[in-house]
Design an enzyme around this catalytic site. Structure first.
Site, mmCIF file in Angstrom:
data_model
loop_
_atom_site.group_PDB
_atom_site.id
_atom_site.type_symbol
_atom_site.label_atom_id
_atom_site.label_comp_id
_atom_site.label_asym_id
_atom_site.label_seq_id
_atom_site.Cartn_x
_atom_site.Cartn_y
_atom_site.Cartn_z
ATOM 1 N N GLN A 84 0.815 -1.209 0.000
ATOM 2 C CA GLN A 84 0.000 0.000 0.000
ATOM 3 C C GLN A 84 0.852 1.263 0.000
ATOM 4 O O GLN A 84 0.504 2.261 0.603
ATOM 5 C CB GLN A 84 -0.934 -0.016 1.215
ATOM 6 C CG GLN A 84 -1.874 -1.206 1.186
ATOM 7 C CD GLN A 84 -2.733 -1.300 2.427
ATOM 8 O OE1 GLN A 84 -2.279 -1.060 3.542
ATOM 9 N NE2 GLN A 84 -3.998 -1.647 2.233
ATOM 10 N N CYS A 85 1.940 1.210 -0.717
ATOM 11 C CA CYS A 85 2.917 2.296 -0.767
ATOM 12 C C CYS A 85 2.858 2.966 -2.140
ATOM 13 O O CYS A 85 2.494 2.346 -3.132
ATOM 14 C CB CYS A 85 4.311 1.702 -0.519
ATOM 15 S SG CYS A 85 5.683 2.862 -0.653
#
Length: 176
Positions: A51-52
């Site tokens: 989730q970067c």
């Protein structure tokens, strides 16, 4: 005395390299990934997060792996929630990476990167190479002999000339 100290430094360096090659990681598939299984091969170790903002680098990591794996390169993805950007479980990470990016490179379970809880590999990188990931998608190239050949931050793309050049040199050295 100088010769003795030089010999001692070589022995210590070899011990550090041997420790890296002897390290194990829990596999996201279950079981264990052993660095010793890749003796004689360069390994690019990358701390990842699903989730970067840099998560799209998974695609380029797979391209790098596909480009050089027949020559001996291993790309090892190490999911981590150290920076609070990873999914909740290894199963979710594995499914996400397979579905979104078609990854087939080796991947560890979710591991800590910093502090006392850090995985042994990252403790060794900190203590022996002075390298601590500052964010997700930091990269460490380990040579065929276990030496740290290079480190790169998140902003260095996996297919950048910096990384591909270092990989090609490591592969050439491994083939010598």
């Amino acid at each position: 005395m100088r010769a003795f100290l030089a010999g001692l430094l070589v022995c210590l360096a070899q011990m550090v390299h041997a420790d890296i090659r002897d390290m194990q990681f829990p596999s996201i598939e279950g079981g264990v990934l052993e660095m010793s299984a890749w003796d004689g091969q360069p390994v690019l170790v990358v701390n990842t997060a699903s989730q970067c903002a840099f998560t799209d680098q998974y695609e380029a990591l797979q391209t790098l792996y596909d480009t050089y794996r027949a020559d001996g390169l291993v790309v090892l993805a190490v999911p981590s929630d150290t920076f609070r950007q990873e999914l909740d479980s290894a199963e979710e990470v594995r499914e996400f990476c397979e579905i979104a990016f078609g990854l087939d490179m080796p991947m560890t379970d979710i591991l800590p990167l910093k502090g006392d809880e850090a995985h042994a590999f990252y403790k060794a990188m900190r203590d022996e190479a002075g390298f601590v990931p500052r964010w997700n998608f930091n990269k460490v190239l380990i040579g065929a002999d276990g030496a740290v050949l290079g480190t790169w931050g998140s902003r260095t793309a996996p297919m950048s000339r910096d990384i591909t050049g270092a990989v090609e040199a490591a592969l050439a050295d491994a083939g010598s």
